[in-house]
Structure formats: structure tokens, C-alpha cells
Enzyme design. Sequence first.
Site, PDB file in Angstrom:
ATOM      1  N   GLY A  65       0.827  -1.205   0.000  1.00 39.20           N
ATOM      2  CA  GLY A  65       0.000   0.000   0.000  1.00 39.20           C
ATOM      3  C   GLY A  65       0.854   1.245   0.000  1.00 39.20           C
ATOM      4  O   GLY A  65       2.051   1.179   0.292  1.00 39.20           O
ATOM      5  N   CYS A  92       5.309  -6.153   1.562  1.00 45.26           N
ATOM      6  CA  CYS A  92       5.683  -4.750   1.470  1.00 45.26           C
ATOM      7  C   CYS A  92       5.064  -3.946   2.625  1.00 45.26           C
ATOM      8  O   CYS A  92       5.448  -4.138   3.759  1.00 45.26           O
ATOM      9  CB  CYS A  92       5.298  -4.219   0.093  1.00 45.26           C
ATOM     10  SG  CYS A  92       6.177  -2.717  -0.286  1.00 45.26           S
ATOM     11  N   TYR A  93       4.069  -3.088   2.374  1.00 41.01           N
ATOM     12  CA  TYR A  93       3.443  -2.380   3.502  1.00 41.01           C
ATOM     13  C   TYR A  93       2.925  -3.389   4.530  1.00 41.01           C
ATOM     14  O   TYR A  93       2.999  -3.155   5.733  1.00 41.01           O
ATOM     15  CB  TYR A  93       2.282  -1.496   3.003  1.00 41.01           C
ATOM     16  CG  TYR A  93       1.628  -0.716   4.118  1.00 41.01           C
ATOM     17  CD1 TYR A  93       2.148   0.497   4.538  1.00 41.01           C
ATOM     18  CD2 TYR A  93       0.506  -1.215   4.783  1.00 41.01           C
ATOM     19  CE1 TYR A  93       1.569   1.202   5.591  1.00 41.01           C
ATOM     20  CE2 TYR A  93      -0.076  -0.531   5.836  1.00 41.01           C
ATOM     21  CZ  TYR A  93       0.454   0.680   6.231  1.00 41.01           C
ATOM     22  OH  TYR A  93      -0.111   1.375   7.270  1.00 41.01           O
ATOM     23  N   HIS A 189       7.276  -7.751  -3.896  1.00 45.89           N
ATOM     24  CA  HIS A 189       5.944  -8.159  -4.372  1.00 45.89           C
ATOM     25  C   HIS A 189       6.032  -9.491  -5.131  1.00 45.89           C
ATOM     26  O   HIS A 189       6.373  -9.502  -6.307  1.00 45.89           O
ATOM     27  CB  HIS A 189       5.368  -7.084  -5.298  1.00 45.89           C
ATOM     28  CG  HIS A 189       4.955  -5.858  -4.560  1.00 45.89           C
ATOM     29  ND1 HIS A 189       3.690  -5.694  -4.055  1.00 45.89           N
ATOM     30  CD2 HIS A 189       5.649  -4.749  -4.220  1.00 45.89           C
ATOM     31  CE1 HIS A 189       3.618  -4.535  -3.437  1.00 45.89           C
ATOM     32  NE2 HIS A 189       4.794  -3.941  -3.520  1.00 45.89           N
ATOM     33  N   GLU A 191       3.633 -11.197  -6.255  1.00 42.43           N
ATOM     34  CA  GLU A 191       2.494 -11.389  -7.162  1.00 42.43           C
ATOM     35  C   GLU A 191       2.739 -10.863  -8.571  1.00 42.43           C
ATOM     36  O   GLU A 191       1.984 -11.167  -9.483  1.00 42.43           O
ATOM     37  CB  GLU A 191       1.223 -10.742  -6.581  1.00 42.43           C
ATOM     38  CG  GLU A 191       1.292  -9.257  -6.325  1.00 42.43           C
ATOM     39  CD  GLU A 191       1.965  -8.908  -5.000  1.00 42.43           C
ATOM     40  OE1 GLU A 191       2.546  -9.808  -4.372  1.00 42.43           O
ATOM     41  OE2 GLU A 191       1.924  -7.733  -4.610  1.00 42.43           O
ATOM     42  N   ASP A 246     -18.565 -12.503 -21.015  1.00 45.07           N
ATOM     43  CA  ASP A 246     -19.202 -12.484 -19.696  1.00 45.07           C
ATOM     44  C   ASP A 246     -20.709 -12.721 -19.782  1.00 45.07           C
ATOM     45  O   ASP A 246     -21.250 -13.582 -19.087  1.00 45.07           O
ATOM     46  CB  ASP A 246     -18.928 -11.147 -18.988  1.00 45.07           C
ATOM     47  CG  ASP A 246     -17.456 -10.820 -18.961  1.00 45.07           C
ATOM     48  OD1 ASP A 246     -16.657 -11.748 -19.145  1.00 45.07           O
ATOM     49  OD2 ASP A 246     -17.106  -9.643 -18.766  1.00 45.07           O
ATOM     50  N   LYS A 388     -11.773 -12.917 -15.066  1.00 43.14           N
ATOM     51  CA  LYS A 388     -12.032 -13.217 -16.478  1.00 43.14           C
ATOM     52  C   LYS A 388     -11.561 -14.622 -16.874  1.00 43.14           C
ATOM     53  O   LYS A 388     -12.276 -15.347 -17.570  1.00 43.14           O
ATOM     54  CB  LYS A 388     -11.297 -12.180 -17.338  1.00 43.14           C
ATOM     55  CG  LYS A 388     -11.702 -12.184 -18.776  1.00 43.14           C
ATOM     56  CD  LYS A 388     -12.759 -11.160 -18.992  1.00 43.14           C
ATOM     57  CE  LYS A 388     -13.222 -11.021 -20.399  1.00 43.14           C
ATOM     58  NZ  LYS A 388     -14.345 -10.079 -20.469  1.00 43.14           N
TER      59      LYS A 388
END
Length: 532
Positions: A65, A92-93, A189, A191, A246, A388
Amino acid sequence: MNIAAVPDPANHERLLIIDFGSQVTQLIARRLRELNVYCEIHPFQNVTDAFLEEFAPKAVILSGGPASVVHDGSPRPPESVFTRGVPVLGICYGQQVMMEMLGGKVEGGKISGGGGTAEFGRAFVEPSGGGGLGLLDGWFTDGPEQVWMSHGDHVSRLAPGFEVYGVSPNAPYAITADLSRRFFAVQFHPEVHHTPRGAKLYENFVGLAGFTGDWTMGAYREQAIDAIRAQVGDKRVICALSGGVDSSVAAALLHEAVGDQLTCVFVDHGLLRLDEGVEVVEMFRDHMNLHVIHAEEQELFLGELDGVSDPETKRKIIGRLFIDVFQKYATRIGGAEFLAQGTLYPDVIESVSFSGGPSVTIKSHHNVGGLPEKMGMTLVEPLRELFKDEVRALGRELGLPDHFIARHPFPGPGLAIRCPGEITRAKLDILRQADAVYIDQIRKHGLYDEIWQAFVAILPVRTVGVMGDGRTYDFACALRAVTSVDGMTADYYPFSHEFLGETATRIINEVPGINRVTYDITSKPPGTIEWE
Ligand code: XMP
């Protein structure tokens, strides 16, 4: 307005991601979903003791963040996150807030030397300490691991019980853990793509937390069908079918759940791609046996758009007419109590403003917003939990053909927003043809599935050319092709010069009305994917 018809996630092992506002929190959720782990992202403000008790996570991740732990009033999770006995991973944060709350120390700003410095970008982490950390299984097998750092503050003293397991030149506490409490904290990070083995780290974390990976599309399908039946009962449902993935998957799922109680309305506004209307209706009506109304309203839409060139006005007109048309057909079939929509999880998350303040409207997306209130209908949103790629997997489960599921996204306002300046039927016809040639080229070169979205925009300028011995004065067009994971950010696709040259030649030769082709190399941000 009521929103339901999603499977009860309480039946699954659940992981909670507490969001502190990082730009990449959604990617954490994607990595976990890829591991068949059910997770939800909740902004830190909403995570109270009571919420935690009810959510009953099997593990918690604290996201990154923009805030600084050293500032008064900076965001915190509730203390009880650390007393529930479940594994916690701070990123991180999230790492910093964890250290601060558990008795360590964080320092702000750009300080060089001993304690570490602010770092943005690629870094390499090496193992440190005794090793043996399950979180790092499969790491360091070929030497240091590349990671992505993005932090101003840094931890300067570990909380009691923590040890260091990885260091980088500027982060002495890059990977830390308190094994007895199963608390893990990393400065980087895992991710993002720039941490190539980051996914492995998440896999190890959910393994340590005891997740069995019970979140599969097969299980989702069964539960979603039960949930839809429970919500809808024997009432009627209508669904606006756009031909996009969708709404198509939502319609197929609803059809399986409630059969003939479902009616789909496919509004043809004259802004579709070549042959698109016929293809969509044929597939749903003839191959999948859905009750589909093909609302041929080209005249209405193109009539009202005639001479309009302002992008927002175009969108507003299309949105308003769409609602009118939809309402007309809904009344014609005797109305319905439920309206089905293919809302996805990223739409749900985006609607929670992190700061609580209003965000800037870049473009007004219309879809069928406003309909339920106006028509007194209740929403059925069976894809609200999904990303998605999960929707595509569900579509395959439901038997939708691959070529349909893999289709690039197509915006509700259609070709209107690919025709900057005045919309005319002549320009739309030229655009449709150019787009068909371009997509054909992409398919022939085997590139379609590598690209998130590709299309042609017809530009509001004519340029001079020479064909044969004659002068031409025709429209210029722009080719667009981007890669993206979710449409929120995008990079232009690096076609070869040969491909671009060949495509330009084909478009100019095959499409009367275009004599110049350009390639748009703008990323998002600062551009957007569509031209309007
Ligand atoms: P932008 O142009 O905002 O587009 O970068 C991001 C993605 O959203 C699609 N898009 C829309 N989809 N209704 C939609 O259903 C809309 O009004 C709309 N506007 C843009 C766009 O095609 C891209 O995939």
C-alpha cells in the site's frame, strides 16, 4: 436492489486479503485463484474483529500500500489478525505493518546504509540464516532470485520471534518469518511478473496453511446453479446478451439453472463487427437452444447518433437507447422479476473506493446500469466471484465453443467508440471491413490468443494517396492491439514490421475508402485501450 445467486463461499476454505491500497492487490487474488484457493479482497477499513470472526479465514495476506507505517493514523489491520492462530503473510506495507504491530521497528524515507533504503524495481534476493523455510521451497535452486521491490520505508528492527531468511543488497529483511506462529513477511511483491518465482511462494504459503485447493470450476458450476435456482424460484429472468464472454457465460449458466424461464435480449445497435449479430444469435438460438430475441434496432441508434461527435455524448445516447430498447422487449414478453448480468469480481472490487472519495470518470461505461432500479427488477449476478480467466474456464465447463470463449472483449458502445468524430453509416461500413481484414491477419499469423484485444479505429481525417496512376483522398485508420491481464493496464503488442506492412497492404487493397494505415503504440496508462 438485491444481489445474490453466487455460490456460498462459506462452503470453501477461504483466504482473506486485507487491502491497504496497493495497485497490484488484485494480482495476489489471481495467483491464489490459479492455485484453486478461494480468496476475497477487503479494504482494511472494513475488516473488523466481527468481520474476521464471520469470515473465518484459514489464512490472511496483508497487501502492500502507499501509506507509511510511521505516520499517525496509517492503516492497520485489527490486532486479532495475529491472535487467531492462522498463518499470515505480509507483503511490502503488509510486512511493515506486521513488524510495527508485533514489536519491531520501521523507518521512513530514503536512508542509505545499514538499515536499508527505498527501492523501486528489480532486485536480487539471496538466502540468509539457517534456511529450511517451507515458504521458500523451490527458491534459490539456481542462485539468487529476482524480485520486484517498490517501497520507501523499510523495517529497521525485526519483531521478537522473527528471523531473516533472505536478503537483498538494499533490504536486509527481504524475507522474514516467525515459524512458531506461521507469520511470514516479505519486502518485495511476489504477485507481479517481475518476481518470476513469486507464484511458487504463494503455492508454498497456501500449502503451509493447509489449503486443499477446493475452488474448481466444476464445483463452482454446481453451486452456482443451486444458488440461482434458490434465488429465482419459478420466476422469469431476462438477460442482455452482448455476445461478449461475460454475458454469454452468464446466459449459459442461467439457462442450465432455470431453462425456459430465461429470455435473452440481443440488441443490435448497428455498431457491431462484421457478421457479429448473426453469429451470436445463431450460436445461442440454434446451438444452445436459448430463447433469444434479436432486437434489430440499427435505425434507432444510428439515427440518434447521426452527426454526434463528442465521445461522452455518444456513450450517453447509446446507454439511454439501450435501456429503452431493452425495456421495450422486456415488456413485450410480459416482463420479468430478475435481470441477469455478467458482472465480474474486478468490477465489484473497483466499485469499493479505497480512499472513500469519488474517483474521476475517465469514460462512462454504460452496459445495463440503471435498468434494475428503473424496472423494479432484482439482479442475478452469478459471476460476481470470478475473474475473467475463471469465467472462460466456466464457459468451457458449460460447453461453449473455444473460439467463442477466447474472443477478445468488445465494448458495449461497439464501433461508436472506434470512430472518433462523426459517426456515419459509410464510415462504419469501412471500419467493419478493415477490422475483419485485420483480425483475419492476426488469426492467420497465429497471434489472436496472445493479444488481449485488437481492433481498427477509423480516423476523422482523409489523406492523399496514389493508387495506380490516380490520386486518392480517403480515410486513415489506426490498428490497435494490446496485451493486458484485466484491461486496467495494457501494453501495445510488438508486431513485426513484416506483419504490419503486410496488413497495411491488405487493408488498403481490400477496403475501399482507406488509403493509409497507422499502428497505435500507446500503452495504458497514459492512453486507454479504446480511442474514445
Ligand atoms: P479503456 O478504453 O477504458 O477500455 O481502456 C478498457 C476495456 O473496457 C472496454 N470498454 C467497455 N466495455 N462498455 C463495455 O462493456 C463500455 O462502455 C466500455 N468502454 C471500454 C474496452 O473495450 C477494454 O476492453
